[in-house]
Design a protein around this motif. Structure first.
Motif, PDB file in Angstrom:
ATOM      1  N   SER A 100      43.664 -28.739  15.874  1.00  0.00           N
ATOM      2  CA  SER A 100      42.778 -28.781  16.671  1.00  0.00           C
ATOM      3  C   SER A 100      41.518 -27.849  16.608  1.00  0.00           C
ATOM      4  CB  SER A 100      43.281 -28.385  18.165  1.00  0.00           C
ATOM      5  OG  SER A 100      43.838 -27.306  18.228  1.00  0.00           O
ATOM      6  N   SER A 101      41.773 -27.020  15.559  1.00  0.00           N
ATOM      7  CA  SER A 101      40.597 -25.939  15.215  1.00  0.00           C
ATOM      8  C   SER A 101      39.898 -26.618  14.170  1.00  0.00           C
ATOM      9  CB  SER A 101      41.326 -24.637  14.817  1.00  0.00           C
ATOM     10  OG  SER A 101      41.879 -24.678  13.507  1.00  0.00           O
ATOM     11  N   LEU A 102      40.177 -27.597  13.534  1.00  0.00           N
ATOM     12  CA  LEU A 102      39.447 -28.178  12.618  1.00  0.00           C
ATOM     13  C   LEU A 102      38.137 -28.577  12.959  1.00  0.00           C
ATOM     14  CD1 LEU A 102      41.974 -30.463  10.585  1.00  0.00           C
ATOM     15  CD2 LEU A 102      41.133 -28.129   9.799  1.00  0.00           C
ATOM     16  N   HIS A 103      37.861 -29.254  14.117  1.00  0.00           N
ATOM     17  CA  HIS A 103      36.597 -29.796  14.400  1.00  0.00           C
ATOM     18  C   HIS A 103      35.811 -28.647  15.397  1.00  0.00           C
ATOM     19  CE1 HIS A 103      37.521 -33.576  13.118  1.00  0.00           C
ATOM     20  NE2 HIS A 103      38.642 -33.523  13.677  1.00  0.00           N
ATOM     21  N   VAL A 104      36.365 -27.465  16.093  1.00  0.00           N
ATOM     22  CA  VAL A 104      35.809 -26.834  16.845  1.00  0.00           C
ATOM     23  C   VAL A 104      35.769 -25.385  16.180  1.00  0.00           C
ATOM     24  CG1 VAL A 104      36.675 -27.977  19.164  1.00  0.00           C
ATOM     25  CG2 VAL A 104      37.990 -25.970  18.111  1.00  0.00           C
ATOM     26  N   LEU A 105      36.041 -24.913  15.293  1.00  0.00           N
ATOM     27  CA  LEU A 105      36.186 -23.693  14.856  1.00  0.00           C
ATOM     28  C   LEU A 105      35.658 -23.593  13.391  1.00  0.00           C
ATOM     29  CD1 LEU A 105      38.916 -21.561  16.261  1.00  0.00           C
ATOM     30  CD2 LEU A 105      36.687 -21.228  16.553  1.00  0.00           C
ATOM     31  N   LEU A 106      36.318 -24.569  12.526  1.00  0.00           N
ATOM     32  CA  LEU A 106      35.807 -24.455  11.039  1.00  0.00           C
ATOM     33  C   LEU A 106      34.453 -24.616  10.781  1.00  0.00           C
ATOM     34  CD1 LEU A 106      37.429 -23.998   8.454  1.00  0.00           C
ATOM     35  CD2 LEU A 106      37.636 -26.648   8.153  1.00  0.00           C
ATOM     36  N   PRO A 107      33.834 -25.651  11.114  1.00  0.00           N
ATOM     37  CA  PRO A 107      32.416 -25.935  10.687  1.00  0.00           C
ATOM     38  C   PRO A 107      31.439 -24.447  11.026  1.00  0.00           C
ATOM     39  CG  PRO A 107      33.076 -27.787  11.990  1.00  0.00           C
ATOM     40  CD  PRO A 107      34.211 -26.585  12.094  1.00  0.00           C
ATOM     41  N   GLY A 108      31.622 -24.199  12.063  1.00  0.00           N
ATOM     42  CA  GLY A 108      30.884 -23.040  12.733  1.00  0.00           C
ATOM     43  C   GLY A 108      31.459 -21.776  11.867  1.00  0.00           C
ATOM     44  N   PHE A 109      32.580 -21.580  11.433  1.00  0.00           N
ATOM     45  CA  PHE A 109      33.193 -20.380  10.573  1.00  0.00           C
ATOM     46  C   PHE A 109      32.368 -20.410   9.353  1.00  0.00           C
ATOM     47  CE2 PHE A 109      36.241 -19.052   7.599  1.00  0.00           C
ATOM     48  CZ  PHE A 109      36.175 -17.745   7.854  1.00  0.00           C
ATOM     49  N   LEU A 110      32.675 -21.515   8.629  1.00  0.00           N
ATOM     50  CA  LEU A 110      32.053 -21.613   7.472  1.00  0.00           C
ATOM     51  C   LEU A 110      30.447 -21.375   7.263  1.00  0.00           C
ATOM     52  CD1 LEU A 110      33.732 -24.839   6.024  1.00  0.00           C
ATOM     53  CD2 LEU A 110      34.461 -22.343   5.397  1.00  0.00           C
ATOM     54  N   GLN A 111      29.774 -21.823   8.166  1.00  0.00           N
ATOM     55  CA  GLN A 111      28.159 -21.651   8.449  1.00  0.00           C
ATOM     56  C   GLN A 111      27.970 -20.200   8.397  1.00  0.00           C
ATOM     57  OE1 GLN A 111      26.370 -23.941  11.393  1.00  0.00           O
ATOM     58  NE2 GLN A 111      24.375 -23.372  10.874  1.00  0.00           N
ATOM     59  N   ARG A 112      28.852 -19.636   9.344  1.00  0.00           N
ATOM     60  CA  ARG A 112      28.744 -18.164   9.386  1.00  0.00           C
ATOM     61  C   ARG A 112      28.889 -17.209   8.158  1.00  0.00           C
ATOM     62  NH1 ARG A 112      28.334 -16.146  14.995  1.00  0.00           N
ATOM     63  NH2 ARG A 112      28.779 -17.732  16.563  1.00  0.00           N
ATOM     64  N   LEU A 113      30.139 -17.718   7.670  1.00  0.00           N
ATOM     65  CA  LEU A 113      30.390 -17.051   6.411  1.00  0.00           C
ATOM     66  C   LEU A 113      29.345 -17.307   5.246  1.00  0.00           C
ATOM     67  CD1 LEU A 113      32.910 -15.780   5.295  1.00  0.00           C
ATOM     68  CD2 LEU A 113      33.842 -17.697   4.377  1.00  0.00           C
ATOM     69  N   ARG A 114      28.956 -18.500   4.997  1.00  0.00           N
ATOM     70  CA  ARG A 114      27.841 -18.843   4.088  1.00  0.00           C
ATOM     71  C   ARG A 114      26.452 -18.114   4.241  1.00  0.00           C
ATOM     72  NH1 ARG A 114      29.556 -25.015   4.619  1.00  0.00           N
ATOM     73  NH2 ARG A 114      31.373 -24.903   3.083  1.00  0.00           N
ATOM     74  N   ALA A 115      26.205 -17.691   5.619  1.00  0.00           N
ATOM     75  CA  ALA A 115      25.012 -16.932   5.931  1.00  0.00           C
ATOM     76  C   ALA A 115      25.270 -15.455   5.879  1.00  0.00           C
ATOM     77  CB  ALA A 115      24.647 -17.183   7.313  1.00  0.00           C
ATOM     78  N   LEU A 116      26.553 -15.065   5.663  1.00  0.00           N
ATOM     79  CA  LEU A 116      26.599 -13.512   5.551  1.00  0.00           C
ATOM     80  C   LEU A 116      26.087 -13.001   4.048  1.00  0.00           C
ATOM     81  CD1 LEU A 116      28.253 -11.433   7.188  1.00  0.00           C
ATOM     82  CD2 LEU A 116      30.155 -11.824   5.722  1.00  0.00           C
ATOM     83  N   GLU A 117      25.756 -11.549   4.086  1.00  0.00           N
ATOM     84  CA  GLU A 117      25.372 -11.265   2.758  1.00  0.00           C
ATOM     85  C   GLU A 117      26.549 -11.258   1.964  1.00  0.00           C
ATOM     86  OE1 GLU A 117      23.334  -7.605   0.787  1.00  0.00           O
ATOM     87  OE2 GLU A 117      23.404  -7.579   2.972  1.00  0.00           O
ATOM     88  N   GLY A 118      26.389 -11.646   0.721  1.00  0.00           N
ATOM     89  CA  GLY A 118      27.868 -11.579  -0.314  1.00  0.00           C
ATOM     90  C   GLY A 118      28.851 -12.816   0.186  1.00  0.00           C
ATOM     91  N   GLY A 119      28.662 -13.487   1.307  1.00  0.00           N
ATOM     92  CA  GLY A 119      29.753 -14.365   1.965  1.00  0.00           C
ATOM     93  C   GLY A 119      29.858 -15.784   1.211  1.00  0.00           C
TER      94      GLY A 119
END
Length: 321
Positions: A100-119
């Motif tokens: 259940s986390s695949l659709h509600v958490l994973l996309p936003g998590f990956l987007q935040r991680l990529r936007a992080l300096e060094g992410g």
């Protein structure tokens, strides 16, 4: 004991047959049987119960299977990391996720991680795992973080085992997913689960979602009835599709209402002893490496954002298009 013995045993255990295992391993059955007996002699206890047709794990065999899988996984990871280090690859985050986390958490998590300096230098290896698998994976150092749905007893301490940590958590209350034309969908208020005692249920296949199946069955038992399960599916999207077709109702977390399919109505359930939560799990030493601490911070922010969205949901969520 050699790695090949573990591979032989895991393959046989998973297929439930020495004959089929031999075919998959491209070897004859007698040598495979001899290797399995040699493994049992070295371990000192029977691992497989020989049946007229196939084999079945003993209690000791079930325990050994978990450890054998973990050893083989760590061996493969070690080789992969060595190659990646040689190639100059960055850090790897091993992430476990309940479906259940695949659709509600994973996309936003990956987007935040990529936007992080060094992410961008942190690569994510994602694995779909039910909560109990994540707990074992954390104990065996197979994953670094997990998006999980721990029940009240999930974090019970095991003597001598590293204890996974509850790093962040939000409420994700249970709801009843209903066909839009269902009688229970007419009410706009939270409903008592006992009101669904006489209707057909859509459930998750227990062999795929044992944790969630057992918890929802316990909810019905607490309400005073045994659910009439007529249909099963292995994914949340499939469960909701069956509900949308009018085949039954289903107990699901409220977060699924964020991406509600057509023809499905969600009604909050009145409180029970088992509170549905979505959490981040990690090992006690999760903050030891700076990049892992950064990943945890990003995951916590995404979980918190989801929590705010869930609090904004009304008592009902409908999609009648």
């Amino acid at each position: 004991m050699e790695l090949r013995h573990l591979r032989y045993f895991v393959t046989t255990a998973e297929l439930g047959s020495v004959t089929r295992a031999a075919e998959k391993l491209f070897m004859a059955q007698p040598p495979l049987s001899a290797q399995l007996r040699q493994l049992e002699e070295e371990v000192g206890v029977p691992l497989l119960q020989r049946l007229p047709r196939g084999v079945r794990l003993t209690v000791a065999g079930e325990s050994f299977l978990r450890d054998a899988r973990a050893i083989l996984a760590r061996t493969q990871e070690a080789a992969t990391r060595a190659r990646e280090t040689q190639a100059g690859a960055g850090a790897v985050l091993r992430l476990g996720m309940v479906p259940s986390s695949l659709h509600v958490l994973l996309p936003g998590f990956l987007q935040r991680l990529r936007a992080l300096e060094g992410g961008a230098g942190i690569r994510v290896q994602a694995r779909e795992m039910i909560t109990s698998q994540q707990m074992q994976g954390l104990r065996n150092d197979e994953i670094d973080l997990g998006f999980a749905r721990p029940g009240s007893a999930a974090l019970a301490r095991q003597p001598g085992a590293p204890q996974p940590q509850l790093l962040a958590v939000i409420d994700d209350p249970f709801c009843l997913a209903l066909p839009v034309a269902h009688t229970l969908a007419k009410t706009r208020a939270p409903i008592a689960l006992i009101q669904a005692a006489q209707v057909q249920f859509v459930a998750f296949a227990r062999h795929r979602m044992a944790d969630y199946f057992d918890r929802t069955a316990a909810l019905c038992e607490e309400a005073g009835f045994t659910p009439d399960i007529r249909h099963e599916a292995s994914q949340f999207s499939s469960v909701l599709a069956l509900v949308a077709c009018g085949l039954g109702v289903a107990i699901v977390p409220a977060s699924l209402a964020i991406q509600a399919p057509e023809g499905v109505v969600f009604r909050r359930l009145l409180a029970s002893r088992d509170q549905s939560r979505l959490a981040i799990l990690g090992r006690a030493a999760s903050g030891a490496e700076p990049w892992l601490g950064q990943a945890l911070e990003v995951a916590t922010k995404e979980l918190s954002a989801l929590g705010k969205r869930l609090k904004a949901l009304p008592n009902l969520v409908e999609n009648k298009r």
